[in-house]
Design a protein around this motif. Structure first.
Motif, PDB file in Angstrom:
ATOM      1  N   ILE A 248     172.065  83.299  22.747  1.00 38.93           N
ATOM      2  CA  ILE A 248     171.149  82.166  22.551  1.00 38.93           C
ATOM      3  C   ILE A 248     169.716  82.683  22.359  1.00 38.93           C
ATOM      4  O   ILE A 248     169.278  83.599  23.050  1.00 38.93           O
ATOM      5  N   ASP A 249     169.004  82.082  21.412  1.00 40.54           N
ATOM      6  CA  ASP A 249     167.604  82.437  21.169  1.00 40.54           C
ATOM      7  C   ASP A 249     166.732  81.413  21.912  1.00 40.54           C
ATOM      8  O   ASP A 249     166.569  80.280  21.462  1.00 40.54           O
ATOM      9  N   TYR A 250     166.191  81.801  23.073  1.00 37.04           N
ATOM     10  CA  TYR A 250     165.347  80.896  23.855  1.00 37.04           C
ATOM     11  C   TYR A 250     163.898  81.009  23.384  1.00 37.04           C
ATOM     12  O   TYR A 250     163.401  82.112  23.184  1.00 37.04           O
ATOM     13  N   PHE A 251     163.230  79.868  23.228  1.00 39.20           N
ATOM     14  CA  PHE A 251     161.819  79.914  22.824  1.00 39.20           C
ATOM     15  C   PHE A 251     161.022  78.855  23.585  1.00 39.20           C
ATOM     16  O   PHE A 251     161.597  77.934  24.180  1.00 39.20           O
ATOM     17  N   ASP A 252     159.679  79.017  23.551  1.00 37.11           N
ATOM     18  CA  ASP A 252     158.817  78.112  24.322  1.00 37.11           C
ATOM     19  C   ASP A 252     158.866  76.706  23.748  1.00 37.11           C
ATOM     20  O   ASP A 252     158.815  76.527  22.533  1.00 37.11           O
ATOM     21  N   ASN A 253     158.924  75.732  24.650  1.00 42.12           N
ATOM     22  CA  ASN A 253     158.909  74.327  24.231  1.00 42.12           C
ATOM     23  C   ASN A 253     157.501  73.966  23.745  1.00 42.12           C
ATOM     24  O   ASN A 253     156.545  74.042  24.500  1.00 42.12           O
ATOM     25  N   PRO A 254     157.354  73.570  22.455  1.00 39.23           N
ATOM     26  CA  PRO A 254     156.005  73.298  21.944  1.00 39.23           C
ATOM     27  C   PRO A 254     155.474  71.924  22.338  1.00 39.23           C
ATOM     28  O   PRO A 254     154.312  71.616  22.088  1.00 39.23           O
ATOM     29  N   TYR A 255     156.333  71.065  22.906  1.00 38.25           N
ATOM     30  CA  TYR A 255     155.916  69.689  23.191  1.00 38.25           C
ATOM     31  C   TYR A 255     155.241  69.566  24.552  1.00 38.25           C
ATOM     32  O   TYR A 255     155.764  70.043  25.561  1.00 38.25           O
ATOM     33  N   GLY A 256     154.114  68.886  24.560  1.00 35.80           N
ATOM     34  CA  GLY A 256     153.404  68.626  25.811  1.00 35.80           C
ATOM     35  C   GLY A 256     154.233  67.735  26.709  1.00 35.80           C
ATOM     36  O   GLY A 256     154.324  67.922  27.923  1.00 35.80           O
ATOM     37  N   PHE A 257     154.852  66.755  26.073  1.00 37.64           N
ATOM     38  CA  PHE A 257     155.725  65.879  26.854  1.00 37.64           C
ATOM     39  C   PHE A 257     157.163  66.117  26.441  1.00 37.64           C
ATOM     40  O   PHE A 257     157.469  66.193  25.251  1.00 37.64           O
ATOM     41  N   TYR A 258     158.055  66.210  27.405  1.00 30.52           N
ATOM     42  CA  TYR A 258     159.465  66.404  27.101  1.00 30.52           C
ATOM     43  C   TYR A 258     160.304  65.847  28.244  1.00 30.52           C
ATOM     44  O   TYR A 258     159.979  66.072  29.415  1.00 30.52           O
ATOM     45  N   GLN A 259     161.352  65.081  27.915  1.00 27.72           N
ATOM     46  CA  GLN A 259     162.252  64.594  28.977  1.00 27.72           C
ATOM     47  C   GLN A 259     163.188  65.733  29.361  1.00 27.72           C
ATOM     48  O   GLN A 259     164.049  66.114  28.582  1.00 27.72           O
ATOM     49  N   ASN A 260     162.987  66.277  30.537  1.00 31.94           N
ATOM     50  CA  ASN A 260     163.783  67.444  30.930  1.00 31.94           C
ATOM     51  C   ASN A 260     165.145  67.089  31.487  1.00 31.94           C
ATOM     52  O   ASN A 260     166.097  67.838  31.339  1.00 31.94           O
ATOM     53  N   ASN A 261     165.228  65.937  32.148  1.00 33.60           N
ATOM     54  CA  ASN A 261     166.498  65.533  32.745  1.00 33.60           C
ATOM     55  C   ASN A 261     166.720  64.055  32.513  1.00 33.60           C
ATOM     56  O   ASN A 261     165.907  63.246  32.946  1.00 33.60           O
ATOM     57  N   THR A 262     167.801  63.722  31.834  1.00 36.01           N
ATOM     58  CA  THR A 262     168.146  62.304  31.730  1.00 36.01           C
ATOM     59  C   THR A 262     169.593  62.120  32.167  1.00 36.01           C
ATOM     60  O   THR A 262     170.438  62.986  31.938  1.00 36.01           O
ATOM     61  N   LEU A 263     169.840  61.023  32.818  1.00 37.25           N
ATOM     62  CA  LEU A 263     171.198  60.676  33.247  1.00 37.25           C
ATOM     63  C   LEU A 263     171.232  59.173  33.473  1.00 37.25           C
ATOM     64  O   LEU A 263     170.394  58.636  34.204  1.00 37.25           O
ATOM     65  N   ALA A 264     172.191  58.521  32.828  1.00 38.61           N
ATOM     66  CA  ALA A 264     172.286  57.055  32.957  1.00 38.61           C
ATOM     67  C   ALA A 264     173.044  56.681  34.228  1.00 38.61           C
ATOM     68  O   ALA A 264     174.139  57.181  34.461  1.00 38.61           O
ATOM     69  N   ASP A 265     172.445  55.819  35.017  1.00 37.82           N
ATOM     70  CA  ASP A 265     173.201  55.162  36.081  1.00 37.82           C
ATOM     71  C   ASP A 265     173.863  53.952  35.413  1.00 37.82           C
ATOM     72  O   ASP A 265     173.173  53.082  34.882  1.00 37.82           O
ATOM     73  N   LEU A 266     175.181  53.919  35.434  1.00 39.07           N
ATOM     74  CA  LEU A 266     175.891  52.885  34.671  1.00 39.07           C
ATOM     75  C   LEU A 266     176.395  51.729  35.530  1.00 39.07           C
ATOM     76  O   LEU A 266     177.132  50.868  35.026  1.00 39.07           O
ATOM     77  N   ALA A 267     175.992  51.697  36.809  1.00 44.46           N
ATOM     78  CA  ALA A 267     176.545  50.672  37.715  1.00 44.46           C
ATOM     79  C   ALA A 267     176.334  49.257  37.175  1.00 44.46           C
ATOM     80  O   ALA A 267     177.265  48.449  37.140  1.00 44.46           O
ATOM     81  N   HIS A 268     175.120  48.960  36.729  1.00 45.41           N
ATOM     82  CA  HIS A 268     174.791  47.616  36.241  1.00 45.41           C
ATOM     83  C   HIS A 268     175.600  47.291  34.963  1.00 45.41           C
ATOM     84  O   HIS A 268     176.167  46.206  34.830  1.00 45.41           O
ATOM     85  N   THR A 269     175.655  48.250  34.047  1.00 45.21           N
ATOM     86  CA  THR A 269     176.370  48.039  32.775  1.00 45.21           C
ATOM     87  C   THR A 269     177.861  47.840  33.034  1.00 45.21           C
ATOM     88  O   THR A 269     178.508  46.997  32.404  1.00 45.21           O
ATOM     89  N   LYS A 270     178.396  48.622  33.978  1.00 43.06           N
ATOM     90  CA  LYS A 270     179.826  48.500  34.290  1.00 43.06           C
ATOM     91  C   LYS A 270     180.119  47.147  34.914  1.00 43.06           C
ATOM     92  O   LYS A 270     181.079  46.478  34.544  1.00 43.06           O
ATOM     93  N   SER A 271     179.274  46.752  35.858  1.00 42.17           N
ATOM     94  CA  SER A 271     179.616  45.519  36.596  1.00 42.17           C
ATOM     95  C   SER A 271     179.394  44.270  35.738  1.00 42.17           C
ATOM     96  O   SER A 271     180.161  43.334  35.808  1.00 42.17           O
ATOM     97  N   VAL A 272     178.377  44.262  34.886  1.00 45.86           N
ATOM     98  CA  VAL A 272     178.108  43.046  34.102  1.00 45.86           C
ATOM     99  C   VAL A 272     178.881  43.034  32.781  1.00 45.86           C
ATOM    100  O   VAL A 272     179.466  42.016  32.407  1.00 45.86           O
ATOM    101  N   LEU A 273     178.900  44.154  32.080  1.00 41.18           N
ATOM    102  CA  LEU A 273     179.522  44.172  30.742  1.00 41.18           C
ATOM    103  C   LEU A 273     180.933  44.756  30.740  1.00 41.18           C
ATOM    104  O   LEU A 273     181.605  44.744  29.718  1.00 41.18           O
ATOM    105  N   ASP A 274     181.341  45.315  31.890  1.00 36.86           N
ATOM    106  CA  ASP A 274     182.653  45.956  31.974  1.00 36.86           C
ATOM    107  C   ASP A 274     182.722  47.191  31.061  1.00 36.86           C
ATOM    108  O   ASP A 274     183.775  47.501  30.503  1.00 36.86           O
ATOM    109  N   TYR A 275     181.574  47.839  30.894  1.00 38.04           N
ATOM    110  CA  TYR A 275     181.498  49.028  30.029  1.00 38.04           C
ATOM    111  C   TYR A 275     181.953  50.275  30.790  1.00 38.04           C
ATOM    112  O   TYR A 275     181.479  50.538  31.895  1.00 38.04           O
TER     113      TYR A 275
END
Ligand SMILES: NC(=O)c1ccc[n+]([C@@H]2O[C@H](COP(=O)([O-])OP(=O)(O)OC[C@H]3O[C@@H](n4cnc5c(N)ncnc54)[C@H](O)[C@@H]3O)[C@@H](O)[C@H]2O)c1
Length: 303
Positions: A248-275
């Motif tokens: 892997i070629d690792y390089f510096d992130n050029p963005y000042g802002f970056y979402q480093n960690n995302t994870l959906a909590d699906l409890a609401h979607t599961k209970s209301v939409l049955d997703y």
């Protein structure tokens, strides 16, 4: 049902239009600013080349609108341009839906969470860090005020899958890494590939929209896979699927802002939409690579 898919020549919109056409009358609206005619190969419904900003909605007929037209370039800083498409045009559409009593499902985004704590819940404080994310949050505020119709906003996490390739640099990280591996290059990651993302396969997004069409209840819902994978893991899954191994070629992130960690909590979607998501990163990527390889055997995938 008469289903109107805005942004229907784009990645998610075309997957919706093609999946829904067997059971519904589907009309697609797109101005082709980032979408592609080739995404709609096999589409037999009505295709209207029009701009959301100037379109007279009264010439249309719909029982439900799946609104996916937007400026989707998250790096664009032109506030006026982003707001005029993502919010002003949306406001016009929303007013028309209220007037005509038409249900509305619209694409928001997990970008509204910014670097907020994960797993991300719909009720937590939003932290939009760029113009795109701000426009999505404003759309949600506008939608909350709509009365008398069902309005559902989907906070999509990182969507990947068939028909995203025409987005070029804005296509998912999974497509970019696949393209690099296929071209014999080293996969390129921001240092050191341990950022975590909730990657959701587009078929799950389509199913979520179908559930939204059936739902009696409105609101804002997360749509993800409910599991996060690191960028390093994604490279390894792709390498397995393609039968290659590269440094892997690792390089510096050029963005000042970056979402480093995302994870959906699906409890609401599961209970209301049955997703319930059907695809993990591993089996979603395996299915996607199969599709990409098939496309390649027919004609060259645009890299
Ligand atoms: N793909 C993702 O990972 C993701 C994540 C979160 C949210 N979303 C949201 O989902 C929706 C669809 O995203 P996508 O990935 O399919 O993007 P896309 O860029 O492939 O599709 C957007 C479509 O909207 C069309 N469009 C843009 N402005 C228009 C206008 N003024 N009038 C008519 N059509 C117009 C474009 O031509 C394009 O076909 C967007 O609202 C996006 O913000 C996507």
């Amino acid at each position: 049902m008469n289903v109107l898919v805005t942004g229907g020549a784009g990645f998610i919109g075309s997957n919706l239009a093609l999946a829904l056409q067997d059971e519904h009358e589907v009309t697609v609206i797109d101005n082709f600013s980032s979408g592609a005619r080739r995404n709609l190969e096999g589409f037999e419904g009505i295709l209207l080349r029009a701009d959301m900003a100037s379109l007279d909605f009264n010439c249309l007929d719909a029982d439900v609108v799946l609104h996916h037209a937007a400026i989707t370039d998250t790096t664009l800083n032109d506030r006026e341009k982003v707001m005029s498409v993502n919010c002003t045009a949306f406001g016009k559409l929303l007013a028309w839906c209220v007037e005509k009593n038409i249900d509305l499902v619209y694409a928001s985004s997990a970008s509204v969470y910014g670097n907020g704590p994960a797993p991300m819940k719909e009720g937590q404080k939003p932290d939009p860090q760029n113009v795109y994310a701000q426009s999505k949050l404003l759309m949600e505020e506008m939608a909350r005020k709509a009365e008398g119709i069902k309005v559902i906003g989907f906070r999509y996490f990182n969507v990947y899958g068939p028909r995203e390739q025409y987005k070029g640099a804005a296509a998912s990280m999974i497509f970019q890494l696949y393209s690099q591996l296929l071209a014999g290059k080293k996969p390129r990651l921001f240092k050191y590939g341990e950022q975590q993302r909730d990657f959701v396969y587009v078929n799950d997004v389509v199913r979520a929209n179908i559930l939204a069409m059936k739902s009696k209840v409105g609101g804002v819902f997360n749509i993800g896979s409910g599991a996060a994978a690191s960028f390093n893991e994604i490279v390894h899954i792709l390498e397995e699927a393609l039968g290659v191994e590269r440094e892997i070629d690792y390089f510096d992130n050029p963005y000042g802002f970056y979402q480093n960690n995302t994870l959906a909590d699906l409890a609401h979607t599961k209970s209301v939409l049955d997703y319930e998501p059907s695809f993990s990163s591993r089996n979603g990527i395996a299915k996607y690579v199969e599709w990409l390889e098939e496309q390649r055997s027919v004609s060259e995938v645009v890299l």
